[in-house]
Design a protein around this motif. Sequence first.
Motif, PDB file in Angstrom:
ATOM      1  N   GLY A  20     -22.249 -34.233   3.502  1.00  0.00           N
ATOM      2  CA  GLY A  20     -21.765 -34.632   4.491  1.00  0.00           C
ATOM      3  C   GLY A  20     -20.337 -34.552   4.852  1.00  0.00           C
ATOM      4  N   LEU A  21     -19.406 -33.916   3.953  1.00  0.00           N
ATOM      5  CA  LEU A  21     -18.228 -34.020   4.157  1.00  0.00           C
ATOM      6  C   LEU A  21     -17.729 -33.219   5.362  1.00  0.00           C
ATOM      7  CD1 LEU A  21     -15.285 -34.719   3.538  1.00  0.00           C
ATOM      8  CD2 LEU A  21     -15.372 -32.711   1.878  1.00  0.00           C
ATOM      9  N   GLY A  22     -18.208 -32.110   5.582  1.00  0.00           N
ATOM     10  CA  GLY A  22     -17.856 -31.144   6.560  1.00  0.00           C
ATOM     11  C   GLY A  22     -18.308 -31.801   7.826  1.00  0.00           C
ATOM     12  N   ASP A  27     -15.068 -30.670  13.908  1.00  0.00           N
ATOM     13  CA  ASP A  27     -14.611 -29.244  14.381  1.00  0.00           C
ATOM     14  C   ASP A  27     -13.159 -29.126  14.746  1.00  0.00           C
ATOM     15  OD1 ASP A  27     -17.278 -28.735  13.965  1.00  0.00           O
ATOM     16  OD2 ASP A  27     -17.693 -29.279  15.981  1.00  0.00           O
ATOM     17  N   ASP A  28     -12.337 -29.944  14.991  1.00  0.00           N
ATOM     18  CA  ASP A  28     -11.056 -29.833  15.302  1.00  0.00           C
ATOM     19  C   ASP A  28      -9.985 -29.579  14.305  1.00  0.00           C
ATOM     20  OD1 ASP A  28     -11.974 -29.818  18.127  1.00  0.00           O
ATOM     21  OD2 ASP A  28     -11.593 -31.913  18.249  1.00  0.00           O
ATOM     22  N   VAL A  29     -10.487 -29.784  13.057  1.00  0.00           N
ATOM     23  CA  VAL A  29      -9.375 -29.977  11.916  1.00  0.00           C
ATOM     24  C   VAL A  29      -9.288 -28.479  11.477  1.00  0.00           C
ATOM     25  CG1 VAL A  29      -9.156 -30.682   9.637  1.00  0.00           C
ATOM     26  CG2 VAL A  29     -10.587 -32.217  11.221  1.00  0.00           C
ATOM     27  N   ARG A  30      -7.769 -28.444  11.195  1.00  0.00           N
ATOM     28  CA  ARG A  30      -7.440 -26.942  10.994  1.00  0.00           C
ATOM     29  C   ARG A  30      -6.934 -27.102   9.339  1.00  0.00           C
ATOM     30  NH1 ARG A  30     -10.176 -26.043  14.106  1.00  0.00           N
ATOM     31  NH2 ARG A  30      -9.837 -25.106  16.127  1.00  0.00           N
ATOM     32  N   ARG A  31      -6.570 -28.343   8.844  1.00  0.00           N
ATOM     33  CA  ARG A  31      -6.121 -28.029   7.448  1.00  0.00           C
ATOM     34  C   ARG A  31      -6.619 -29.620   6.850  1.00  0.00           C
ATOM     35  NH1 ARG A  31      -2.189 -27.120  10.788  1.00  0.00           N
ATOM     36  NH2 ARG A  31      -1.020 -25.245  11.017  1.00  0.00           N
ATOM     37  N   ASP A  54     -12.219 -19.320   8.205  1.00  0.00           N
ATOM     38  CA  ASP A  54     -11.157 -18.705   9.056  1.00  0.00           C
ATOM     39  C   ASP A  54     -10.583 -19.897   9.763  1.00  0.00           C
ATOM     40  OD1 ASP A  54     -11.733 -16.284   7.836  1.00  0.00           O
ATOM     41  OD2 ASP A  54     -12.884 -15.532   9.684  1.00  0.00           O
ATOM     42  N   GLN A  55     -11.167 -20.606   9.917  1.00  0.00           N
ATOM     43  CA  GLN A  55     -10.871 -21.950  10.991  1.00  0.00           C
ATOM     44  C   GLN A  55     -10.145 -23.180   9.955  1.00  0.00           C
ATOM     45  OE1 GLN A  55     -14.020 -20.430  11.567  1.00  0.00           O
ATOM     46  NE2 GLN A  55     -12.983 -19.059  13.042  1.00  0.00           N
ATOM     47  N   SER A  85       2.881 -26.948   4.407  1.00  0.00           N
ATOM     48  CA  SER A  85       1.660 -26.259   4.685  1.00  0.00           C
ATOM     49  C   SER A  85       1.547 -26.468   6.155  1.00  0.00           C
ATOM     50  CB  SER A  85       0.360 -26.998   3.965  1.00  0.00           C
ATOM     51  OG  SER A  85       0.252 -28.257   3.952  1.00  0.00           O
ATOM     52  N   GLY A  86       2.324 -27.344   6.872  1.00  0.00           N
ATOM     53  CA  GLY A  86       2.233 -27.637   8.311  1.00  0.00           C
ATOM     54  C   GLY A  86       1.424 -28.735   8.595  1.00  0.00           C
ATOM     55  N   PHE A  87       1.172 -29.652   7.791  1.00  0.00           N
ATOM     56  CA  PHE A  87       0.009 -30.573   7.928  1.00  0.00           C
ATOM     57  C   PHE A  87       0.461 -31.431   9.307  1.00  0.00           C
ATOM     58  CE2 PHE A  87      -3.228 -33.517   6.191  1.00  0.00           C
ATOM     59  CZ  PHE A  87      -3.976 -32.485   5.689  1.00  0.00           C
ATOM     60  N   THR A  88      -0.397 -31.760  10.092  1.00  0.00           N
ATOM     61  CA  THR A  88      -0.060 -32.377  11.507  1.00  0.00           C
ATOM     62  C   THR A  88      -0.932 -33.687  11.628  1.00  0.00           C
ATOM     63  OG1 THR A  88      -1.923 -31.444  12.740  1.00  0.00           O
ATOM     64  CG2 THR A  88       0.193 -30.201  12.540  1.00  0.00           C
ATOM     65  N   ARG A  89      -1.014 -34.532  12.586  1.00  0.00           N
ATOM     66  CA  ARG A  89      -1.684 -35.630  12.773  1.00  0.00           C
ATOM     67  C   ARG A  89      -3.204 -35.328  13.061  1.00  0.00           C
ATOM     68  NH1 ARG A  89       2.323 -39.720  16.246  1.00  0.00           N
ATOM     69  NH2 ARG A  89       3.612 -40.356  14.404  1.00  0.00           N
ATOM     70  N   SER A  90      -3.606 -34.045  13.420  1.00  0.00           N
ATOM     71  CA  SER A  90      -4.760 -33.645  13.591  1.00  0.00           C
ATOM     72  C   SER A  90      -5.714 -33.293  12.210  1.00  0.00           C
ATOM     73  CB  SER A  90      -4.911 -32.645  14.788  1.00  0.00           C
ATOM     74  OG  SER A  90      -4.385 -31.508  14.384  1.00  0.00           O
ATOM     75  N   ASP A  91      -4.890 -33.347  11.046  1.00  0.00           N
ATOM     76  CA  ASP A  91      -5.372 -32.647   9.952  1.00  0.00           C
ATOM     77  C   ASP A  91      -5.662 -33.882   9.134  1.00  0.00           C
ATOM     78  OD1 ASP A  91      -4.957 -30.021  10.625  1.00  0.00           O
ATOM     79  OD2 ASP A  91      -2.861 -30.135  10.037  1.00  0.00           O
ATOM     80  N   VAL A  92      -6.527 -33.653   7.755  1.00  0.00           N
ATOM     81  CA  VAL A  92      -7.137 -34.691   7.195  1.00  0.00           C
ATOM     82  C   VAL A  92      -6.847 -34.516   5.814  1.00  0.00           C
ATOM     83  CG1 VAL A  92      -9.644 -35.616   6.404  1.00  0.00           C
ATOM     84  CG2 VAL A  92      -9.154 -34.772   8.795  1.00  0.00           C
ATOM     85  N   VAL A  93      -6.594 -35.840   5.278  1.00  0.00           N
ATOM     86  CA  VAL A  93      -6.427 -35.978   3.477  1.00  0.00           C
ATOM     87  C   VAL A  93      -7.770 -36.327   3.119  1.00  0.00           C
ATOM     88  CG1 VAL A  93      -5.360 -37.329   1.809  1.00  0.00           C
ATOM     89  CG2 VAL A  93      -3.986 -36.380   3.721  1.00  0.00           C
TER      90      VAL A  93
END
Length: 374
Positions: A20-22, A27-31, A54-55, A85-93
């Motif tokens: 269930g991780l995905g 859907d908005d995560v890029r990194r 690709d996304q 890697s250009g990690f932004t606030r919309s990305d996830v650790v």
Amino acid sequence: MSVSAAAPYDVMVGHGTIAGLGDLLGDDVRRVAIVHPVTLRDRAEQLRRELGSDQLDVHLLEVPDGEDAKKAGVLEFCWRVLGESGFTRSDVVVGLGGGATTDLAGFVAATWLRGVRFVNLPTTVLGMVDAAVGGKTGINTSSGKNLVGAFHEPDGVLCDLDLLVSLPGAELRSGLAEVVKCGFIADPSILELIENAGPASVLDPSSPILAELVTKGIAVKAAAVGGDLRESVGLSGGPGRRPAATSEDGIGREALNYGHTLGHAIEREERFGVRHGEAISVGMVFVAEVAHRHGLIDAGLVARHREVLSSLSLPTTWAGAFSPLLAAMRLDKKTRGDLLRLVVLSDLARPTILAGPEEEVLRDSFVALAGGQS
């Protein structure tokens, strides 16, 4: 189950939950940055293949195993990778690993850009019932364990019981120390289940008994966290032979530190060469001895600590010197000024704070601990 906090999140427990991780990422995560120990390199690579597209750009941040990951230098390495890697606030650790890994991953997320999203994928019993749930993140310093950190809640926690099948027996037992703790401070049915089922079933990673114990332990942690995320409920009180707070007053999340004051001191003195659960096991017997000497619990409850923990092949004695441990205990997070505060029991499932215990009592309790008797 759900953790009721400022930002509520779900803890999913079962077989195959990692799938269930995905959906949890969205859907908005890029990194995505997957923080993982060396020993889980293959599993992390598999996750990257499953998630990558690709996304979605998936980065693997390999860190040392165990407590060696919780160092400032490792934290700086993770920041550097996120920056490059250009990690932004919309990305996830994502934290993939045991308690030390999820502690580090959460702190990376808490500190990057003053806070980004993160998800925990605990791979050990300890990680599932303790570190991955609750929003406590941090690293160790030369002065002690978890002294630098932040409260930062995950978006979700996926506890996949399939990951326990390959867990070494010593690591499984270490994690069960935290489950036993939950039995003493909140849910005695945990103790009864261990006593009635026997060690063979409890220590079988594929058994429904272990699955039930993990679920019960997580439920205790979730309830404590939901009621007191930032440990603001506990009362400090004053010194004396009686506890400064009672279970009726409520000590909140501090109850989860049962056995941890001496346990963390042992870990520090052993340079984190001892497993967390083993140290906490000893710490629980110690505070039971202290509570008995303060007239709070009877000898039978002290003996029950030894019996339950010993049945799981967890240590209940310690042969080291007490003075350096006492010095380390005084640096514990629960200390207020010069006042040492211990989480003890006033009865089964009734945790309370004992503030300013007499040093003589502490030393006598440690002697009894080393001698294996009350």
